[in-house]
Motif scaffolding. Structure first.
Motif, PDB file in Angstrom:
ATOM      1  N   ASP A  45     -24.457  33.955  31.952  1.00 12.46           N
ATOM      2  CA  ASP A  45     -25.077  33.816  30.641  1.00 12.46           C
ATOM      3  C   ASP A  45     -24.819  35.102  29.866  1.00 12.46           C
ATOM      4  OD1 ASP A  45     -26.069  31.264  31.091  1.00 12.46           O
ATOM      5  OD2 ASP A  45     -27.946  32.003  31.949  1.00 12.46           O
ATOM      6  N   ILE A  46     -24.045  34.986  28.780  1.00 14.36           N
ATOM      7  CA  ILE A  46     -23.625  36.166  28.039  1.00 14.36           C
ATOM      8  C   ILE A  46     -24.820  36.816  27.345  1.00 14.36           C
ATOM      9  CG2 ILE A  46     -22.157  37.017  26.166  1.00 14.36           C
ATOM     10  CD1 ILE A  46     -20.669  36.184  28.715  1.00 14.36           C
ATOM     11  N   ALA A  47     -24.935  38.119  27.505  1.00 17.11           N
ATOM     12  CA  ALA A  47     -26.009  38.884  26.875  1.00 17.11           C
ATOM     13  C   ALA A  47     -25.529  39.559  25.597  1.00 17.11           C
ATOM     14  CB  ALA A  47     -26.548  39.944  27.847  1.00 17.11           C
ATOM     15  N   ALA A  48     -24.335  40.143  25.644  1.00 12.45           N
ATOM     16  CA  ALA A  48     -23.805  40.864  24.489  1.00 12.45           C
ATOM     17  C   ALA A  48     -22.289  40.839  24.532  1.00 12.45           C
ATOM     18  CB  ALA A  48     -24.305  42.315  24.473  1.00 12.45           C
ATOM     19  N   ALA A  49     -21.679  40.883  23.347  1.00 18.22           N
ATOM     20  CA  ALA A  49     -20.215  40.851  23.236  1.00 18.22           C
ATOM     21  C   ALA A  49     -19.784  41.802  22.131  1.00 18.22           C
ATOM     22  CB  ALA A  49     -19.724  39.432  22.926  1.00 18.22           C
ATOM     23  N   GLY A  50     -18.868  42.689  22.450  1.00 16.65           N
ATOM     24  CA  GLY A  50     -18.315  43.579  21.445  1.00 16.65           C
ATOM     25  C   GLY A  50     -17.231  42.885  20.637  1.00 16.65           C
ATOM     26  N   ILE A  51     -17.142  43.221  19.357  1.00 13.17           N
ATOM     27  CA  ILE A  51     -16.057  42.729  18.502  1.00 13.17           C
ATOM     28  C   ILE A  51     -15.045  43.855  18.374  1.00 13.17           C
ATOM     29  CG2 ILE A  51     -15.444  41.766  16.253  1.00 13.17           C
ATOM     30  CD1 ILE A  51     -17.298  40.005  17.861  1.00 13.17           C
ATOM     31  N   CYS A  52     -13.787  43.551  18.704  1.00  4.89           N
ATOM     32  CA  CYS A  52     -12.794  44.619  18.742  1.00  4.89           C
ATOM     33  C   CYS A  52     -11.600  44.301  17.856  1.00  4.89           C
ATOM     34  CB  CYS A  52     -12.344  44.883  20.179  1.00  4.89           C
ATOM     35  SG  CYS A  52     -11.001  43.841  20.742  1.00  4.89           S
ATOM     36  N   GLY A  53     -10.647  45.226  17.849  1.00  3.81           N
ATOM     37  CA  GLY A  53      -9.461  45.056  17.022  1.00  3.81           C
ATOM     38  C   GLY A  53      -8.704  43.790  17.346  1.00  3.81           C
ATOM     39  N   THR A  54      -8.676  43.387  18.618  1.00  6.58           N
ATOM     40  CA  THR A  54      -8.009  42.139  18.995  1.00  6.58           C
ATOM     41  C   THR A  54      -8.634  40.954  18.269  1.00  6.58           C
ATOM     42  OG1 THR A  54      -7.367  42.972  21.166  1.00  6.58           O
ATOM     43  CG2 THR A  54      -7.505  40.589  20.916  1.00  6.58           C
ATOM     44  N   PHE A  65       0.035  36.916  21.038  1.00  8.27           N
ATOM     45  CA  PHE A  65      -0.071  36.088  22.248  1.00  8.27           C
ATOM     46  C   PHE A  65      -1.176  35.041  22.135  1.00  8.27           C
ATOM     47  CE2 PHE A  65       1.010  40.458  23.975  1.00  8.27           C
ATOM     48  CZ  PHE A  65       2.370  40.219  24.037  1.00  8.27           C
ATOM     49  N   LEU A  66      -1.254  34.294  21.040  1.00  9.91           N
ATOM     50  CA  LEU A  66      -2.436  33.471  20.837  1.00  9.91           C
ATOM     51  C   LEU A  66      -2.123  32.128  20.205  1.00  9.91           C
ATOM     52  CD1 LEU A  66      -5.894  34.313  20.417  1.00  9.91           C
ATOM     53  CD2 LEU A  66      -5.059  33.223  18.350  1.00  9.91           C
ATOM     54  N   ASN A  67      -2.843  31.094  20.651  1.00 15.33           N
ATOM     55  CA  ASN A  67      -2.824  29.779  20.011  1.00 15.33           C
ATOM     56  C   ASN A  67      -4.225  29.469  19.488  1.00 15.33           C
ATOM     57  OD1 ASN A  67      -0.071  29.121  20.653  1.00 15.33           O
ATOM     58  ND2 ASN A  67      -0.716  28.728  22.755  1.00 15.33           N
ATOM     59  N   TYR A  68      -4.288  28.792  18.347  1.00 12.14           N
ATOM     60  CA  TYR A  68      -5.570  28.439  17.720  1.00 12.14           C
ATOM     61  C   TYR A  68      -5.886  26.976  18.016  1.00 12.14           C
ATOM     62  CZ  TYR A  68      -4.812  32.756  15.062  1.00 12.14           C
ATOM     63  OH  TYR A  68      -4.598  34.065  14.705  1.00 12.14           O
ATOM     64  N   PRO A  69      -7.175  26.603  17.984  1.00 10.16           N
ATOM     65  CA  PRO A  69      -8.377  27.421  17.783  1.00 10.16           C
ATOM     66  C   PRO A  69      -8.706  28.214  19.042  1.00 10.16           C
ATOM     67  CG  PRO A  69      -9.013  25.171  18.234  1.00 10.16           C
ATOM     68  CD  PRO A  69      -7.519  25.166  18.148  1.00 10.16           C
ATOM     69  N   ARG A  70      -9.474  29.289  18.883  1.00  7.76           N
ATOM     70  CA  ARG A  70      -9.812  30.119  20.026  1.00  7.76           C
ATOM     71  C   ARG A  70     -11.239  30.652  19.905  1.00  7.76           C
ATOM     72  NH1 ARG A  70      -8.055  29.134  23.705  1.00  7.76           N
ATOM     73  NH2 ARG A  70      -5.897  29.798  23.660  1.00  7.76           N
ATOM     74  N   VAL A  71     -12.033  30.420  20.940  1.00  6.81           N
ATOM     75  CA  VAL A  71     -13.315  31.104  21.064  1.00  6.81           C
ATOM     76  C   VAL A  71     -13.010  32.540  21.457  1.00  6.81           C
ATOM     77  CG1 VAL A  71     -15.527  31.231  22.276  1.00  6.81           C
ATOM     78  CG2 VAL A  71     -14.511  29.000  21.761  1.00  6.81           C
ATOM     79  N   ILE A  72     -13.388  33.487  20.615  1.00  3.71           N
ATOM     80  CA  ILE A  72     -13.044  34.882  20.865  1.00  3.71           C
ATOM     81  C   ILE A  72     -14.101  35.541  21.745  1.00  3.71           C
ATOM     82  CG2 ILE A  72     -11.667  35.116  18.767  1.00  3.71           C
ATOM     83  CD1 ILE A  72     -14.101  36.512  17.478  1.00  3.71           C
ATOM     84  N   GLY A  73     -13.890  36.815  22.043  1.00  2.00           N
ATOM     85  CA  GLY A  73     -14.863  37.595  22.796  1.00  2.00           C
ATOM     86  C   GLY A  73     -14.396  37.926  24.191  1.00  2.00           C
ATOM     87  N   HIS A  74     -14.089  39.211  24.423  1.00  4.52           N
ATOM     88  CA  HIS A  74     -13.692  39.637  25.766  1.00  4.52           C
ATOM     89  C   HIS A  74     -14.375  40.935  26.198  1.00  4.52           C
ATOM     90  CE1 HIS A  74     -10.847  41.682  23.051  1.00  4.52           C
ATOM     91  NE2 HIS A  74     -10.887  42.660  23.934  1.00  4.52           N
ATOM     92  N   GLU A  75     -15.169  41.558  25.317  1.00  5.90           N
ATOM     93  CA  GLU A  75     -15.947  42.738  25.694  1.00  5.90           C
ATOM     94  C   GLU A  75     -17.356  42.247  26.008  1.00  5.90           C
ATOM     95  OE1 GLU A  75     -15.743  45.550  22.502  1.00  5.90           O
ATOM     96  OE2 GLU A  75     -13.567  45.700  22.574  1.00  5.90           O
ATOM     97  N   LEU A  76     -17.622  41.950  27.280  1.00  5.82           N
ATOM     98  CA  LEU A  76     -18.762  41.104  27.616  1.00  5.82           C
ATOM     99  C   LEU A  76     -19.674  41.714  28.669  1.00  5.82           C
ATOM    100  CD1 LEU A  76     -16.667  37.822  28.029  1.00  5.82           C
ATOM    101  CD2 LEU A  76     -17.903  38.561  25.970  1.00  5.82           C
ATOM    102  N   SER A  77     -20.973  41.519  28.437  1.00  3.56           N
ATOM    103  CA  SER A  77     -21.967  41.707  29.483  1.00  3.56           C
ATOM    104  C   SER A  77     -22.768  40.429  29.592  1.00  3.56           C
ATOM    105  CB  SER A  77     -22.893  42.888  29.164  1.00  3.56           C
ATOM    106  OG  SER A  77     -23.780  42.572  28.095  1.00  3.56           O
ATOM    107  N   GLY A  78     -23.323  40.180  30.764  1.00  2.50           N
ATOM    108  CA  GLY A  78     -24.094  38.965  30.940  1.00  2.50           C
ATOM    109  C   GLY A  78     -24.914  39.012  32.212  1.00  2.50           C
ATOM    110  N   ARG A  79     -25.666  37.940  32.425  1.00  5.18           N
ATOM    111  CA  ARG A  79     -26.512  37.829  33.614  1.00  5.18           C
ATOM    112  C   ARG A  79     -26.109  36.583  34.408  1.00  5.18           C
ATOM    113  NH1 ARG A  79     -30.389  41.595  33.780  1.00  5.18           N
ATOM    114  NH2 ARG A  79     -30.799  42.725  31.823  1.00  5.18           N
ATOM    115  N   ILE A  80     -26.122  36.711  35.708  1.00  4.02           N
ATOM    116  CA  ILE A  80     -25.732  35.609  36.577  1.00  4.02           C
ATOM    117  C   ILE A  80     -26.683  34.436  36.337  1.00  4.02           C
ATOM    118  CG2 ILE A  80     -25.432  34.864  38.968  1.00  4.02           C
ATOM    119  CD1 ILE A  80     -23.329  36.884  38.012  1.00  4.02           C
TER     120      ILE A  80
END
Length: 345
Positions: A45-54, A65-80
């Motif tokens: 369960d995602i707690a927080a996500a950073g928005i970055c240059g990517t 390296f991308l096809n649309y549509p895309r759910v973004i977000g890769h700087e992630l913290s979360g809880r099991i």
């Protein structure tokens, strides 16, 4: 650019996802909430996500390296979300978003960050700007001693830590980091922790002022100035490029000292050219730096726990996912004073 929010009510077992539908169009869409994870994976369960240059580049249509549509977000913290044999329900984790095959030559040689079949969350497959994702358990690291916000900043700092490790810095090195955005600041911070003399170069006085005032970097240079003068006339032992700009990368070659290393952290679509005689005269090295490994994530988390990285200074603002559609275009268009925006879920 069109920023809009999907108004359809959420269905049962649905979740809101921040999606770049096409270049210039970001909205919140409803996707099915994962309830079962494949074997060897865990639900987070995602707690927080950073928005970055990517993410901004995806929005602007600039990512190679991308096809649309895309759910973004890769700087992630979360809880099991559900206990597994390795993880307890509710445990805070940092997500390593680089999913490797574990079989290619790079993986077999301990370099999963440049796996030949790598899939990056939020780039090659849908990311974590949503309520829940499934992630291989091996890509989760315990965020002991970190807050949810701090844990969401580990990934982008690990990019800089990995680049510094690739450069094999020593206290005798004179370093130039070109590009004082989040990735460049991360590289500069870990280069300084290595004991090297660190300089920053940028086109923005605002970003350079932030580097001085928030992080104590005294050796800053405005692009276009005569940097190779006086005590710097011999150039720099290591140059890190974190600009994402082809012309800036090419402009970095003349700044290399003899016997130096050029670490290319940023990714551009264009072809890069340079003078071969000048390059050989210097016996320089070009080093590509891509993503990060568990070792780099651990390095960052240790530095944060020990108070050697000021995450409060790095986090410019926090906002909730439901507020992002109204703000995404503004954030993408004016990033000069923005270091890191964190979305909470």
């Amino acid at each position: 650019m069109n920023i809009e929010q999907n108004k359809h009510p959420a269905a049962a077992q649905a979740m809101a996802c921040g999606t770049v539908v096409e270049p210039g169009l970001f909205r919140i869409e409803q996707r099915e909430l994962p309830v079962i994870a494949p074997e060897g994976w865990a639900l987070v369960d995602i707690a927080a996500a950073g928005i970055c240059g990517t993410d901004y580049h995806i929005f602007e249509g600039k990512h190679p390296f991308l096809n649309y549509p895309r759910v973004i977000g890769h700087e992630l913290s979360g809880r099991i979300a559900r206990s597994t044999g390795n993880w307890a329900e509710g445990e805070l984790v940092v997500v390593n978003p680089y999913l490797s095959c574990n079989h290619c030559r790079a993986c077999r040689r301990g370099k999963p960050n440049c796996c030949s079949s790598i899939e990056v969350l939020g780039v090659h497959r849908d990311g974590g700007l949503c309520a829940r994702i499934a992630v291989p358990e091996e890509n989760l690291y315990p965020a002991t001693g970190l807050s949810e916000i701090q844990a969401a900043m580990v990934e982008f700092l690990a990019i800089g830590a990995h680049a510094v490790r690739r450069a094999t810095l020593s206290a005798e090195d004179r370093v130039l980091v070109t590009g004082a955005g989040p990735i460049g600041l991360g590289a500069a911070l870990f280069a300084r922790l290595s004991g090297a003399e660190v300089h920053l170069l940028d086109i923005s006085q605002t970003r350079l002022a932030q580097a001085r005032e928030k992080f104590g970097f005294t050796d800053t240079h405005l692009a276009g100035s005569d940097i190779l003068s006086g005590p710097l006339a011999d150039g720099f032992d290591v140059v890190f490029d974190a600009t994402g700009n082809a012309k800036a990368i090419e402009a970095g070659f003349p700044l290399l000292a003899h016997g130096s290393r050029y670490v290319l952290v940023s990714v551009v679509k264009e072809t890069i050219s340079f003078s071969d005689p000048e390059f050989h005269k210097r016996e320089a090295q070009i080093i590509g730096s891509r993503n990060a490994t568990r070792e780099d994530f651990e390095t960052v988390m240790t530095a944060i726990r020990e108070g050697r990285i000021d995450t409060g200074a790095l986090c410019t603002l926090t906002l909730r996912l439901e507020d992002l559609p109204a703000r995404f275009g503004e954030l993408a268009e004016d990033r000069e004073a923005l270091i890191k925006a964190i979305v909470t879920l």
